[in-house]
Design a protein around this motif. Structure first.
Motif, PDB file in Angstrom:
ATOM      1  N   SER A  41       0.868  -1.178   0.000  1.00 45.30           N
ATOM      2  CA  SER A  41       0.000   0.000   0.000  1.00 45.30           C
ATOM      3  C   SER A  41       0.903   1.227   0.000  1.00 45.30           C
ATOM      4  O   SER A  41       2.068   1.142   0.401  1.00 45.30           O
ATOM      5  CB  SER A  41      -0.896   0.028   1.243  1.00 45.30           C
ATOM      6  OG  SER A  41      -0.122   0.254   2.417  1.00 45.30           O
ATOM      7  N   LEU A  42       0.383   2.345  -0.440  1.00 46.08           N
ATOM      8  CA  LEU A  42       1.195   3.552  -0.486  1.00 46.08           C
ATOM      9  C   LEU A  42       1.725   3.912   0.895  1.00 46.08           C
ATOM     10  O   LEU A  42       2.921   4.145   1.077  1.00 46.08           O
ATOM     11  CB  LEU A  42       0.394   4.717  -1.065  1.00 46.08           C
ATOM     12  CG  LEU A  42       1.131   6.049  -1.167  1.00 46.08           C
ATOM     13  CD1 LEU A  42       2.388   5.922  -1.999  1.00 46.08           C
ATOM     14  CD2 LEU A  42       0.200   7.103  -1.733  1.00 46.08           C
ATOM     15  N   SER A  43       0.849   3.899   1.899  1.00 46.11           N
ATOM     16  CA  SER A  43       1.287   4.272   3.253  1.00 46.11           C
ATOM     17  C   SER A  43       2.247   3.233   3.842  1.00 46.11           C
ATOM     18  O   SER A  43       3.232   3.583   4.494  1.00 46.11           O
ATOM     19  CB  SER A  43       0.087   4.483   4.184  1.00 46.11           C
ATOM     20  OG  SER A  43      -0.670   3.301   4.292  1.00 46.11           O
ATOM     21  N   GLY A  44       1.988   1.961   3.602  1.00 44.58           N
ATOM     22  CA  GLY A  44       2.865   0.912   4.114  1.00 44.58           C
ATOM     23  C   GLY A  44       4.228   0.921   3.443  1.00 44.58           C
ATOM     24  O   GLY A  44       5.263   0.758   4.099  1.00 44.58           O
ATOM     25  N   ASP A  45       4.228   1.139   2.140  1.00 43.29           N
ATOM     26  CA  ASP A  45       5.490   1.197   1.404  1.00 43.29           C
ATOM     27  C   ASP A  45       6.305   2.414   1.837  1.00 43.29           C
ATOM     28  O   ASP A  45       7.519   2.323   2.031  1.00 43.29           O
ATOM     29  CB  ASP A  45       5.241   1.244  -0.096  1.00 43.29           C
ATOM     30  CG  ASP A  45       4.571  -0.016  -0.621  1.00 43.29           C
ATOM     31  OD1 ASP A  45       4.451  -0.996   0.137  1.00 43.29           O
ATOM     32  OD2 ASP A  45       4.159  -0.014  -1.787  1.00 43.29           O
ATOM     33  N   ALA A  46       5.640   3.555   1.995  1.00 46.81           N
ATOM     34  CA  ALA A  46       6.330   4.769   2.454  1.00 46.81           C
ATOM     35  C   ALA A  46       6.925   4.554   3.842  1.00 46.81           C
ATOM     36  O   ALA A  46       8.044   4.974   4.119  1.00 46.81           O
ATOM     37  CB  ALA A  46       5.372   5.953   2.458  1.00 46.81           C
TER      38      ALA A  46
END
Length: 70
Positions: A41-46
């Motif tokens: 996910s965008l937040s998890g990857d970030a």
């Protein structure tokens, strides 16, 4: 002090996709890390990349590519 170069792959790739770039940077004596981007996910990857960067002492240059969204 040279910055640590942190490379982040995008969708449809893996950290090994940076191998050629890493070889060139190491030849120039840059410290290099290729992040293992989980692509969940965008937040998890970030968060995963941020956690990696926090482990680096000194300046960081972050280079990333092709993180697309629908």
């Amino acid at each position: 002090m040279k910055p640590t170069i942190v490379l982040v792959h995008g969708a449809f790739a893996e950290s090994a996709s940076w191998d050629g770039v890493i070889e060139e940077l190491l030849r120039e004596d840059y410290p290099v890390l290729a992040a293992a981007n989980p692509l969940r996910s965008l937040s998890g990857d970030a968060a995963a990349v941020s956690d990696l960067i926090r482990t680096v002492e000194g300046p960081v240059v972050l280079a990333a590519h092709s993180y697309g969204a629908r």
